[in-house]
Write a protein that holds these residues in place. Structure first.
Motif, PDB file in Angstrom:
ATOM      1  N   VAL A 150       0.841  -1.195   0.000  1.00  0.00           N
ATOM      2  CA  VAL A 150       0.000   0.000   0.000  1.00  0.00           C
ATOM      3  C   VAL A 150       0.875   1.244   0.000  1.00  0.00           C
ATOM      4  O   VAL A 150       0.635   2.203  -0.754  1.00  0.00           O
ATOM      5  N   LEU A 151       1.906   1.239   0.839  1.00  0.00           N
ATOM      6  CA  LEU A 151       2.804   2.391   0.893  1.00  0.00           C
ATOM      7  C   LEU A 151       3.589   2.538  -0.407  1.00  0.00           C
ATOM      8  O   LEU A 151       3.854   3.659  -0.851  1.00  0.00           O
ATOM      9  N   SER A 152       3.958   1.413  -1.009  1.00  0.00           N
ATOM     10  CA  SER A 152       4.681   1.510  -2.277  1.00  0.00           C
ATOM     11  C   SER A 152       3.790   2.119  -3.353  1.00  0.00           C
ATOM     12  O   SER A 152       4.279   2.768  -4.281  1.00  0.00           O
ATOM     13  N   GLY A 153       2.480   1.897  -3.222  1.00  0.00           N
ATOM     14  CA  GLY A 153       1.550   2.502  -4.157  1.00  0.00           C
ATOM     15  C   GLY A 153       1.483   4.008  -4.031  1.00  0.00           C
ATOM     16  O   GLY A 153       1.081   4.699  -4.978  1.00  0.00           O
ATOM     17  N   VAL A 154       1.852   4.529  -2.869  1.00  0.00           N
ATOM     18  CA  VAL A 154       1.918   5.974  -2.671  1.00  0.00           C
ATOM     19  C   VAL A 154       3.322   6.488  -2.988  1.00  0.00           C
ATOM     20  O   VAL A 154       3.493   7.486  -3.691  1.00  0.00           O
ATOM     21  N   ILE A 155       4.330   5.778  -2.493  1.00  0.00           N
ATOM     22  CA  ILE A 155       5.717   6.227  -2.656  1.00  0.00           C
ATOM     23  C   ILE A 155       6.122   6.299  -4.128  1.00  0.00           C
ATOM     24  O   ILE A 155       6.665   7.315  -4.591  1.00  0.00           O
ATOM     25  N   GLY A 156       5.868   5.220  -4.882  1.00  0.00           N
ATOM     26  CA  GLY A 156       6.313   5.167  -6.265  1.00  0.00           C
ATOM     27  C   GLY A 156       5.760   6.284  -7.136  1.00  0.00           C
ATOM     28  O   GLY A 156       6.526   7.080  -7.701  1.00  0.00           O
ATOM     29  N   PRO A 157       4.433   6.395  -7.292  1.00  0.00           N
ATOM     30  CA  PRO A 157       3.879   7.461  -8.139  1.00  0.00           C
ATOM     31  C   PRO A 157       4.223   8.866  -7.656  1.00  0.00           C
ATOM     32  O   PRO A 157       4.442   9.768  -8.474  1.00  0.00           O
ATOM     33  N   GLN A 158       4.272   9.072  -6.330  1.00  0.00           N
ATOM     34  CA  GLN A 158       4.622  10.398  -5.832  1.00  0.00           C
ATOM     35  C   GLN A 158       6.072  10.748  -6.148  1.00  0.00           C
ATOM     36  O   GLN A 158       6.390  11.905  -6.443  1.00  0.00           O
TER      37      GLN A 158
END
Length: 435
Positions: free
Chosen positions: A151-159
């Motif tokens: 879930v965090l990677s889904g925020v970290i990557g695109p941001q």
């Protein structure tokens, strides 16, 4: 002494799962960045737009090519050593990608995505490492919990993509790939404290021949469902950013769509394990296939930003149920001494099949359009549905055979009777009453 030993093992298991979850969050950004930028950067560097998605295809090739070698490393030196080597590949991938963008060299960018794929293959084995830390009845939840770190990677990557893609004007995305390398270093720091037992030679020698495991109907079903779930997720997500660009949508909109897609891929993991425990892995996989079919249907209804976002979110959730459920099925198909070989073989088959989808998606999108890509996704969905139905029939017959053997132990066991009556009825095959 026993209580103290159990307490130490419990504490170590909690530490391992926590570290694996953190590493999943950080390392997962590697895949997210490649999926969000691969087709865009590929279209800029490639000699033809038909090769735009080739870097993502090479990324999948890296996943497939690394699955069995990673399993061999685990078999000989242990999981942590394989994890650290994978993190090294992640750092190398980020540095090579940044260099490729600065030089404008397409083949170098493809080489970078190959190493990124090798890293992704190792990262996906975190889920099986988590299952090794806990008793059998808790494996599905442990596996699911580590996947939730995505879930965090889904925020970290695109941001990271949105914040860094224009920081160096002459070379868009160069800083993004440098940030990707930093994520690999941070992930390695978390993995350094993971301690898992190494397989012994005695365990390795007592393992069954792999062909016997491959013949299990449950294993065949698990592999087919994992292949279809991951194939379609990759098939559609690879094309989506490029399709959004072709429809005139902005890169920021595409990044946000990928962000919510990745969040949807991993957020259900907070409860997927509980759903598997309560309703069975097969039913969870079925729900995942239904969500993927609904995703393709939404995509066919329109090409504005709302349709793309809803499609990507449903696709992510469907992948989670399908892939995590199939992974839980794999855990039921092997003994402890067989786990590394079976798990790495499963991943090799899954990622190897994905290669075809990655190569096809770009050329299909460029030549026939987005709707064709969506329509074709229903073919593998039908195959997975057929596998699930066949598996359910086989399981029902085996259950009935065991029931008959228990009620009529003196009956000829070579004759299978689907016995579901009361204990006072006759068996029509052996014509004997239950005692």
């Amino acid at each position: 002494m026993i209580n103290t030993s159990s307490s130490i093992l419990y504490t170590q298991a909690k530490s391992n799962i926590a570290r694996l979850t953190i590493a999943q969050a950080l390392a997962g950004a590697n895949s997210t960045i490649i999926y969000a930028t691969g087709a865009i950067v590929g279209n800029t560097l490639a000699p033809s737009s038909a090769l735009a998605t080739l870097p993502i295809s090479i990324f999948v090739v890296g996943m497939a090519a690394s699955s069995l070698p990673a399993g061999a490393i685990v078999q000989r030196w242990g999981r942590r050593e394989a994890f650290m080597l994978g993190a090294g590949f992640g750092v190398l991938a980020g540095l090579l990608a940044a260099w490729a963008v600065m030089l404008g060299v397409f083949w170098l960018f493809c080489l970078a995505t190959f190493f990124a794929g090798a890293y992704a293959a190792v990262v996906l084995s975190f889920r099986f490492a988590a299952a090794d830390c806990v008793p059998p009845d808790q494996r599905a939840r442990a596996l699911s919990f580590v996947m939730a770190g995505g879930v965090l990677s889904g925020v970290i990557g695109p941001q990271l993509v949105t914040l860094t893609m224009d920081l160096w004007t002459p070379h868009p995305f160069a800083v993004t790939f440098l940030a990707q390398a930093v994520m690999g270093i941070l992930s390695a720091c978390s993995l350094k404290g993971v301690y898992l037992p190494k397989p012994t030679k005695t365990e390795d020698n007592s393992a069954r021949p792999i062909i016997l495991i491959l013949r299990q109907p449950r294993f065949v079903t698990a592999v087919i469902c994992a292949v279809v779930s991951y194939f379609l997720m990759n098939f559609l997500m690879t094309s989506a950013p490029f399709a959004m660009q072709m429809c005139g949508l902005s890169q920021a909109s595409s990044n946000l769509g990928i962000q919510w897609h990745v969040i949807a891929m991993y957020a259900p993991s907070f409860f997927t394990g509980k759903l598997i425990t309560r309703f069975s892995a097969q039913r969870v996989v079925t729900a995942g296939l239904v969500l993927i079919a609904l995703s393709a249907t939404i995509g066919l209804l329109g090409v504005d930003i709302t349709h793309f976002w809803i499609m990507l979110i449903l696709l992510g959730a469907g992948w989670n149920f399908g892939f995590v459920g199939a992974s839980a099925l794999v855990l039921e198909c092997h003994q402890p001494e067989e786990k590394v070989r079976v798990q790495s073989l499963n991943d090799f088959i899954v990622f190897g099949t994905m290669v075809f989808g990655s190569f096809l998606s770009g050329s299909l999108l460029a030549k026939y359009g987005w709707n064709t890509v969506l329509w074709l996704s229903f073919v593998p969905l039908a195959l997975a549905s057929l596998a699930l139905v066949s598996s359910a029939v086989v399981n029902k017959r085996m259950s009935a055979k065991l029931n008959h053997a228990a009620v009529f132990p003196e009956a000829n066991q070579r004759r299978i009777y689907l016995y579901r009556g009361s204990r006072t009825k006759k068996c029509p095959l052996c014509q004997k009453k239950s005692s």
